[in-house]
Write a protein that holds these residues in place. Structure first.
Motif, mmCIF file in Angstrom:
data_model
loop_
_atom_site.group_PDB
_atom_site.id
_atom_site.type_symbol
_atom_site.label_atom_id
_atom_site.label_comp_id
_atom_site.label_asym_id
_atom_site.label_seq_id
_atom_site.Cartn_x
_atom_site.Cartn_y
_atom_site.Cartn_z
ATOM 1 N N ARG A 107 3.660 -18.995 -16.388
ATOM 2 C CA ARG A 107 3.613 -19.992 -17.406
ATOM 3 C C ARG A 107 2.701 -21.093 -16.999
ATOM 4 N N SER A 108 2.271 -21.967 -18.034
ATOM 5 C CA SER A 108 1.357 -22.928 -17.517
ATOM 6 C C SER A 108 2.114 -24.310 -17.676
ATOM 7 N N PRO A 109 1.674 -25.252 -16.776
ATOM 8 C CA PRO A 109 0.564 -25.185 -15.654
ATOM 9 C C PRO A 109 0.812 -24.322 -14.665
ATOM 10 N N THR A 110 -0.041 -23.675 -14.167
ATOM 11 C CA THR A 110 0.010 -23.026 -12.784
ATOM 12 C C THR A 110 -1.442 -23.027 -11.899
ATOM 13 N N SER A 111 -1.157 -23.033 -10.694
ATOM 14 C CA SER A 111 -2.411 -22.883 -9.890
ATOM 15 C C SER A 111 -2.513 -21.388 -9.209
ATOM 16 N N LEU A 112 -1.691 -20.335 -9.856
ATOM 17 C CA LEU A 112 -1.769 -19.073 -9.298
ATOM 18 C C LEU A 112 -2.587 -18.172 -10.352
ATOM 19 N N ASP A 113 -3.435 -17.487 -9.518
ATOM 20 C CA ASP A 113 -4.514 -16.655 -10.257
ATOM 21 C C ASP A 113 -3.845 -15.364 -10.335
ATOM 22 N N ASP A 114 -4.085 -14.486 -11.656
ATOM 23 C CA ASP A 114 -3.560 -13.274 -11.703
ATOM 24 C C ASP A 114 -4.371 -12.366 -10.832
ATOM 25 N N SER A 115 -3.934 -11.376 -10.227
ATOM 26 C CA SER A 115 -4.636 -10.268 -9.262
ATOM 27 C C SER A 115 -3.861 -8.875 -9.257
ATOM 28 N N TYR A 116 -4.659 -7.862 -9.125
ATOM 29 C CA TYR A 116 -3.760 -6.459 -9.221
ATOM 30 C C TYR A 116 -4.856 -5.750 -7.973
ATOM 31 N N ALA A 117 -4.017 -4.884 -7.335
ATOM 32 C CA ALA A 117 -4.447 -3.904 -6.234
ATOM 33 C C ALA A 117 -3.939 -2.443 -6.481
ATOM 34 N N ILE A 118 -4.781 -1.587 -5.830
ATOM 35 C CA ILE A 118 -4.352 -0.268 -5.694
ATOM 36 C C ILE A 118 -4.761 0.164 -4.256
ATOM 37 N N THR A 119 -3.938 0.895 -3.465
ATOM 38 C CA THR A 119 -4.468 1.094 -2.273
ATOM 39 C C THR A 119 -3.883 2.724 -2.085
ATOM 40 N N GLY A 120 -4.755 3.370 -1.286
ATOM 41 C CA GLY A 120 -4.431 4.566 -0.897
ATOM 42 C C GLY A 120 -4.538 4.846 0.749
ATOM 43 N N SER A 121 -3.840 5.480 1.406
ATOM 44 C CA SER A 121 -3.922 5.356 2.721
ATOM 45 C C SER A 121 -3.243 6.613 3.483
ATOM 46 N N VAL A 122 -4.019 6.829 4.725
ATOM 47 C CA VAL A 122 -3.486 8.243 5.543
ATOM 48 C C VAL A 122 -3.279 7.307 7.168
ATOM 49 N N SER A 123 -2.302 7.915 7.511
ATOM 50 C CA SER A 123 -1.923 7.342 8.910
ATOM 51 C C SER A 123 -1.613 8.789 9.894
ATOM 52 N N TRP A 124 -1.751 8.523 11.051
ATOM 53 C CA TRP A 124 -1.639 9.598 12.098
ATOM 54 C C TRP A 124 -0.996 9.198 13.087
ATOM 55 N N TYR A 125 0.252 9.392 13.564
ATOM 56 C CA TYR A 125 1.357 9.056 14.554
ATOM 57 C C TYR A 125 1.217 9.759 15.571
ATOM 58 N N PHE A 126 0.322 9.300 16.542
ATOM 59 C CA PHE A 126 0.316 10.062 18.038
ATOM 60 C C PHE A 126 1.333 9.688 19.044
ATOM 61 N N ALA A 127 2.284 8.970 18.702
ATOM 62 C CA ALA A 127 3.360 8.668 19.555
ATOM 63 C C ALA A 127 4.514 7.961 18.728
ATOM 64 N N ARG A 128 4.770 8.582 17.700
ATOM 65 C CA ARG A 128 5.668 7.930 16.606
ATOM 66 C C ARG A 128 5.074 6.654 16.118
ATOM 67 N N HIS A 129 6.088 5.948 15.392
ATOM 68 C CA HIS A 129 5.718 4.658 14.526
ATOM 69 C C HIS A 129 4.824 3.658 15.407
ATOM 70 N N PRO A 130 5.347 3.301 16.635
ATOM 71 C CA PRO A 130 4.602 2.214 17.401
ATOM 72 C C PRO A 130 3.188 2.342 17.616
ATOM 73 N N PHE A 131 2.861 3.661 17.475
ATOM 74 C CA PHE A 131 1.455 4.124 18.194
ATOM 75 C C PHE A 131 0.866 4.909 17.116
ATOM 76 N N LYS A 132 0.055 4.446 16.311
ATOM 77 C CA LYS A 132 -0.600 5.086 15.200
ATOM 78 C C LYS A 132 -2.127 4.468 14.875
ATOM 79 N N ILE A 133 -2.675 5.455 14.140
ATOM 80 C CA ILE A 133 -4.138 5.172 13.471
ATOM 81 C C ILE A 133 -3.887 5.147 11.995
ATOM 82 N N GLN A 134 -4.543 4.107 11.427
ATOM 83 C CA GLN A 134 -4.250 4.414 9.880
ATOM 84 C C GLN A 134 -5.557 3.944 9.056
#
Length: 160
Positions: A107-134
């Motif tokens: 609603r107006s007034p607002t100082s918020l701008d519209d934004s949209y995003a899409i993301t694709g990712s791949v992860s490799w867990y070399f020692a479970r979740h705490p140690f990964k490359i993404q």
């Protein structure tokens, strides 16, 4: 898992409630916040969604914005939504995921701008979740879909 919360800030003197910058005109805002999220994990599949809504009303401070228009700041009235899904391939250490997100002024007034995003990712867990490359690639649009930027990120996470 499902979670939800509501909060109200009375006479907040910063543009993001408890955080952000003080209003330059010395004024305040009353903000209502609503947040909800849900998560599901089943046999390597994961889904996460989050929703947030904020509405506020500004009270102009003693420094008159009519004398200096740069002092007036509108409240950040809007909503945000994110949906993410991923799949950890069985008997491997690879996960693929996708995410969509949006922020829209409600609603107006607002100082918020519209934004949209899409993301694709791949992860490799070399020692479970705490140690990964993404690695991920995102397309982010501000206000309209024909004006945007593509970002690429490579991240190594090591945590205890």
């Amino acid at each position: 898992a499902i979670g939800a919360t509501y909060s109200f800030f009375d006479n907040a003197n910063q543009d993001r409630g408890m955080f952000g910058l003080p209003f330059a005109d010395g004024g305040t805002a009353d903000y209502h916040f609503v947040y909800a999220d849900a998560m599901l994990k089943v046999r390597g599949f994961s889904a996460l969604t989050e929703f947030s809504f904020r509405t506020g009303k500004r009270t102009i401070g003693p420094d008159d914005p009519a004398l200096s228009p740069d002092l007036a700041t509108d409240p950040r009235n809007g909503l945000g939504w994110m949906l993410q899904a991923g799949y950890l391939i069985p008997n491997t250490r690879f996960e693929f995921a996708g995410r969509g997100a949006l922020i829209q002024a409600t609603r107006s007034p607002t100082s918020l701008d519209d934004s949209y995003a899409i993301t694709g990712s791949v992860s490799w867990y070399f020692a479970r979740h705490p140690f990964k490359i993404q690695a991920d690639v995102s397309q982010i649009w501000e206000n309209v879909f024909n004006e945007g930027a593509t970002t690429f990120r490579l991240q190594l996470q090591a945590s205890l």
